[in-house]
Design a protein around this motif. Structure first.
Motif, PDB file in Angstrom:
ATOM      1  N   LEU A 250     -12.975  10.038 -10.354  1.00  0.00           N
ATOM      2  CA  LEU A 250     -13.530   9.770  -9.034  1.00  0.00           C
ATOM      3  C   LEU A 250     -13.117   8.389  -8.532  1.00  0.00           C
ATOM      4  N   GLY A 251     -13.130   7.398  -9.428  1.00  0.00           N
ATOM      5  CA  GLY A 251     -12.727   6.052  -9.043  1.00  0.00           C
ATOM      6  C   GLY A 251     -11.273   5.989  -8.639  1.00  0.00           C
ATOM      7  N   TYR A 252     -10.424   6.692  -9.368  1.00  0.00           N
ATOM      8  CA  TYR A 252      -9.000   6.703  -9.026  1.00  0.00           C
ATOM      9  C   TYR A 252      -8.774   7.404  -7.689  1.00  0.00           C
ATOM     10  N   ALA A 253      -9.469   8.526  -7.471  1.00  0.00           N
ATOM     11  CA  ALA A 253      -9.318   9.254  -6.203  1.00  0.00           C
ATOM     12  C   ALA A 253      -9.753   8.388  -5.028  1.00  0.00           C
TER      13      ALA A 253
ATOM     14  N   ALA B  99       0.830  -1.206   0.000  1.00  0.00           N
ATOM     15  CA  ALA B  99       0.000   0.000   0.000  1.00  0.00           C
ATOM     16  C   ALA B  99       0.866   1.258   0.000  1.00  0.00           C
ATOM     17  N   ILE B 100       1.936   1.247   0.783  1.00  0.00           N
ATOM     18  CA  ILE B 100       2.840   2.402   0.824  1.00  0.00           C
ATOM     19  C   ILE B 100       3.514   2.600  -0.530  1.00  0.00           C
ATOM     20  N   LEU B 101       3.949   1.490  -1.136  1.00  0.00           N
ATOM     21  CA  LEU B 101       4.607   1.567  -2.440  1.00  0.00           C
ATOM     22  C   LEU B 101       3.692   2.198  -3.483  1.00  0.00           C
ATOM     23  N   ALA B 102       2.448   1.701  -3.567  1.00  0.00           N
ATOM     24  CA  ALA B 102       1.522   2.206  -4.585  1.00  0.00           C
ATOM     25  C   ALA B 102       1.001   3.592  -4.250  1.00  0.00           C
ATOM     26  N   GLY B 103       0.757   3.849  -2.954  1.00  0.00           N
ATOM     27  CA  GLY B 103       0.128   5.103  -2.566  1.00  0.00           C
ATOM     28  C   GLY B 103       1.068   6.277  -2.431  1.00  0.00           C
ATOM     29  N   TYR B 104       2.339   6.011  -2.107  1.00  0.00           N
ATOM     30  CA  TYR B 104       3.266   7.104  -1.818  1.00  0.00           C
ATOM     31  C   TYR B 104       4.501   7.118  -2.715  1.00  0.00           C
ATOM     32  N   VAL B 105       5.056   5.938  -2.999  1.00  0.00           N
ATOM     33  CA  VAL B 105       6.355   5.883  -3.666  1.00  0.00           C
ATOM     34  C   VAL B 105       6.235   6.072  -5.172  1.00  0.00           C
ATOM     35  N   LEU B 106       5.304   5.355  -5.802  1.00  0.00           N
ATOM     36  CA  LEU B 106       5.188   5.396  -7.252  1.00  0.00           C
ATOM     37  C   LEU B 106       4.526   6.686  -7.723  1.00  0.00           C
ATOM     38  N   ASN B 107       4.980   7.185  -8.855  1.00  0.00           N
ATOM     39  CA  ASN B 107       4.345   8.361  -9.442  1.00  0.00           C
ATOM     40  C   ASN B 107       2.876   8.059  -9.735  1.00  0.00           C
ATOM     41  N   ARG B 108       2.039   9.061  -9.575  1.00  0.00           N
ATOM     42  CA  ARG B 108       0.609   8.861  -9.803  1.00  0.00           C
ATOM     43  C   ARG B 108       0.323   8.363 -11.218  1.00  0.00           C
ATOM     44  N   GLU B 109       1.141   8.834 -12.179  1.00  0.00           N
ATOM     45  CA  GLU B 109       0.887   8.477 -13.574  1.00  0.00           C
ATOM     46  C   GLU B 109       0.976   6.969 -13.798  1.00  0.00           C
ATOM     47  N   ILE B 110       1.871   6.308 -13.074  1.00  0.00           N
ATOM     48  CA  ILE B 110       2.072   4.875 -13.268  1.00  0.00           C
ATOM     49  C   ILE B 110       0.805   4.113 -12.905  1.00  0.00           C
ATOM     50  N   MET B 111       0.288   4.346 -11.710  1.00  0.00           N
ATOM     51  CA  MET B 111      -0.890   3.615 -11.258  1.00  0.00           C
ATOM     52  C   MET B 111      -2.151   4.105 -11.966  1.00  0.00           C
ATOM     53  N   ARG B 112      -2.229   5.404 -12.257  1.00  0.00           N
ATOM     54  CA  ARG B 112      -3.404   5.913 -12.971  1.00  0.00           C
ATOM     55  C   ARG B 112      -3.476   5.298 -14.370  1.00  0.00           C
ATOM     56  N   ASP B 113      -2.332   5.204 -15.019  1.00  0.00           N
ATOM     57  CA  ASP B 113      -2.286   4.631 -16.363  1.00  0.00           C
ATOM     58  C   ASP B 113      -2.657   3.150 -16.338  1.00  0.00           C
ATOM     59  N   GLU B 114      -2.169   2.426 -15.325  1.00  0.00           N
ATOM     60  CA  GLU B 114      -2.400   0.981 -15.285  1.00  0.00           C
ATOM     61  C   GLU B 114      -3.827   0.653 -14.851  1.00  0.00           C
ATOM     62  N   LEU B 115      -4.344   1.380 -13.876  1.00  0.00           N
ATOM     63  CA  LEU B 115      -5.702   1.111 -13.387  1.00  0.00           C
ATOM     64  C   LEU B 115      -6.768   1.614 -14.362  1.00  0.00           C
ATOM     65  N   ASP B 116      -6.469   2.699 -15.066  1.00  0.00           N
ATOM     66  CA  ASP B 116      -7.386   3.244 -16.075  1.00  0.00           C
ATOM     67  C   ASP B 116      -8.789   3.450 -15.493  1.00  0.00           C
TER      68      ASP B 116
ATOM     69  N   PHE C  14      -7.294   7.110  -2.037  1.00  0.00           N
ATOM     70  CA  PHE C  14      -7.597   7.385  -0.635  1.00  0.00           C
ATOM     71  C   PHE C  14      -7.585   6.097   0.182  1.00  0.00           C
ATOM     72  N   MET C  15      -8.201   5.032  -0.348  1.00  0.00           N
ATOM     73  CA  MET C  15      -8.257   3.765   0.377  1.00  0.00           C
ATOM     74  C   MET C  15      -6.866   3.170   0.568  1.00  0.00           C
ATOM     75  N   VAL C  16      -6.074   3.171  -0.495  1.00  0.00           N
ATOM     76  CA  VAL C  16      -4.781   2.496  -0.425  1.00  0.00           C
ATOM     77  C   VAL C  16      -3.767   3.310   0.374  1.00  0.00           C
ATOM     78  N   ARG C  17      -3.958   4.615   0.442  1.00  0.00           N
ATOM     79  CA  ARG C  17      -3.040   5.450   1.221  1.00  0.00           C
ATOM     80  C   ARG C  17      -3.393   5.495   2.706  1.00  0.00           C
ATOM     81  N   TYR C  18      -4.678   5.615   2.995  1.00  0.00           N
ATOM     82  CA  TYR C  18      -5.051   5.959   4.358  1.00  0.00           C
ATOM     83  C   TYR C  18      -5.915   4.924   5.076  1.00  0.00           C
ATOM     84  N   VAL C  19      -6.795   4.234   4.364  1.00  0.00           N
ATOM     85  CA  VAL C  19      -7.712   3.304   5.038  1.00  0.00           C
ATOM     86  C   VAL C  19      -7.118   1.903   5.135  1.00  0.00           C
ATOM     87  N   SER C  20      -6.728   1.334   4.007  1.00  0.00           N
ATOM     88  CA  SER C  20      -6.218  -0.041   4.005  1.00  0.00           C
ATOM     89  C   SER C  20      -5.003  -0.225   4.926  1.00  0.00           C
TER      90      SER C  20
END
Length: 486
Positions: free
Chosen positions: A422-425, A401-418, A429-435
């Motif tokens: 609102l869904g990305y936000a 969760a830390i790797l995806a939420g904080y370390v990786l550039n947003r573009e990497i995960m946004r591009d892959e998750l597509d 939020f879940m992967v950074r703060y809740v999970s």
């Protein structure tokens, strides 16, 4: 940076869905879910469990699939490539290594547990379970474990079947196997639910499973739901990340993840609908613990018309579920040996299998010849379970969760998750703060370090999420470069 080309791909979208569902649908769904549902009151627990799947399971699973597909490789290689694309510290590969090791260590004792299901399929056929009480069946179970040749033989059988399927490759081995095993499991489960519907106690089982009683929402029940939601989807064990690396580009990760979570949950609920009516019809307790499968149910099958046939069907279904999970646990190791070191699939499976057989035999002997050998208070079986479930998997989930939420550039995960904005936000939020907070609760509880009741003192969890949200937004510009190693 040029993205890694996939060396293996699923033949179809359903290939991944069936394989990932097979990884998730193991003994945890058919063995553990019914008895903890019974222990924690039925419908209220189911509701908590579904909420925890949404809060932990789906965000972290989407993360693992996205990193796997982006990096195209075993957990070590996939994370290494994604971090390199991000110009981050290559030490993050250790998270993949820990996940891969956790999956392998789990398999080392899981083949023993899976061997119980295979053995009981045979025992239902040969009349070995013809006992007159739960206590007598407990004696049968203990006698089975006390015999190293019996227990070891079934464990080795599970290991060899697993290795044979994995050695044949992603498409010819894993995908072909799950293509018939998962529909077969579903069909057997539906047949058992159909029989339970005619047992005369289906209403009681259905009511127990789905009746909502707010008084059953307790801290202990919530902790059980959190833990099961995290572990049931095979998170932080290398399985989902490796399977994700075989998904073709263009397939929706979000839709696929939700489908896997839905299928996994449906199997768990259907297992409850198959088991509880039979338990109630025979006047047994739904909260009988792990013995529900191997002691209470065999006795119930004996008292049913065509009980032997339904008993064989049930344990065959449990065996298939165990085997599909076992396949996923070793695939990450075989993929690493095959892709990183250029060893053929067959030799990779043989090498991993040799180590697996040695360690799993030590785990099996913990029930008999080595029962008295307890270094630092635990036998080999218990140590494997303790290290993986209480340390490695929770820490791996938090690190992912830390790797995806904080370390990786947003573009990497946004591009892959597509995802839409609102869904990305929401995912972020879940992967950074809740999970991470909820996984930490699972971690502390497993170690006995949780000092509050998560229901009665819910404000501690809410406060931790709020504090992490504020701190994350304020300190992220300073903390991220440190975490990324830039």
């Amino acid at each position: 940076m040029t993205r890694e080309k996939p060396k293996n791909l699923w033949l179809s979208r359903w290939g991944f869905i069936l394989a990932a569902t097979g990884s998730a649908v193991g003994l945890g769904n058919i063995w553990k879910f019914p008895y903890i549902t019974g222990e924690y009151g039925g419908g209220a627990f189911v509701l908590m469990y579904l909420a925890c799947i949404l809060a932990i399971g789906i965000p972290v699973m989407m993360t693992e699939i996205a990193i796997g597909r982006r990096g195209r490789g075993s957990p070590i290689d996939a994370i290494g490539r994604v971090v390199r694309e991000n110009q981050g510290n290559p030490l993050w590969k250790a998270v993949g290594g820990m996940a891969m090791l956790a999956g392998f260590m789990i398999l080392c004792f899981y083949v023993v547990v899976a061997g119980w299901a295979f053995a009981y399929t045979w025992k239902m056929l040969d009349g070995s379970l013809a006992a007159t009480s739960v206590e007598a069946l407990g004696g049968v179970f203990e006698a089975h474990n006390a015999n190293p040749w019996q227990l070891g033989g079934w464990s080795v059988l599970v290991a060899l079947l697993t290795l044979w399927i994995v050695a044949k490759g992603v498409q010819q081995g894993i995908e072909n196997a799950v293509r018939w095993m998962m529909p077969g499991l579903a069909l057997m489960l539906i047949v058992l639910v159909g029989y339970a519907f005619t047992s005369g106690s289906f209403h009681a089982g259905f009511d127990f499973l789905f009746h909502f009683d707010a008084s059953k929402i307790t801290g202990e029940a919530l902790l059980a739901a959190l833990g099961h939601a995290f572990f049931t989807l095979s998170l932080a064990s290398g399985a989902i990340l490796t399977y994700g690396s075989y998904i073709p580009d263009g397939q929706s990760i979000a839709r696929t993840t939700f489908l896997v979570a839905i299928c996994d949950t449906c199997v768990a609920l259907l297992a409850g609908l198959a088991i509880f009516p039979i338990i109630f019809a025979n006047g047994m307790s739904p909260g009988a613990g792990p013995g529900l499968i191997f002691m209470s149910l065999p006795l119930a099958f004996q008292q049913m018309p065509l009980g032997t046939a339904f008993g064989v069907l049930f344990f065959a279904m449990v065996s298939i579920a165990a085997l599909t999970s076992a396949i996923s646990m070793i695939e990450a190791t075989v993929a690493y040996l095959n892709e990183k070191h250029g060893i053929s699939r067959l030799k990779s499976a043989a090498l991993a299998g040799a180590v697996l057989l040695v360690i799993s035999l030590l785990a099996m002997l913990s029930f008999n010849l080595l029962a008295g050998w307890t270094p630092l208070g635990k036998n080999v079986f218990d140590w494997l379970d303790y290290l993986t479930s209480r340390w490695m998997m929770p820490l791996g989930g938090i690190c992912m969760a830390i790797l995806a939420g904080y370390v990786l550039n947003r573009e990497i995960m946004r591009d892959e998750l597509d995802l839409p904005p609102l869904g990305y936000a929401l995912w972020l939020f879940m992967v950074r703060y809740v999970s991470p907070v909820l996984i930490m609760v699972v971690f502390l509880h497993a170690l006995g370090w949780l000092l509050f009741d998560p229901v009665a003192q819910w404000y501690w969890i809410a406060g931790a999420i709020g504090l992490l949200t504020v701190a994350g937004e304020v300190l992220r510009p300073r903390v991220v470069p440190v975490l990324a190693g830039r």
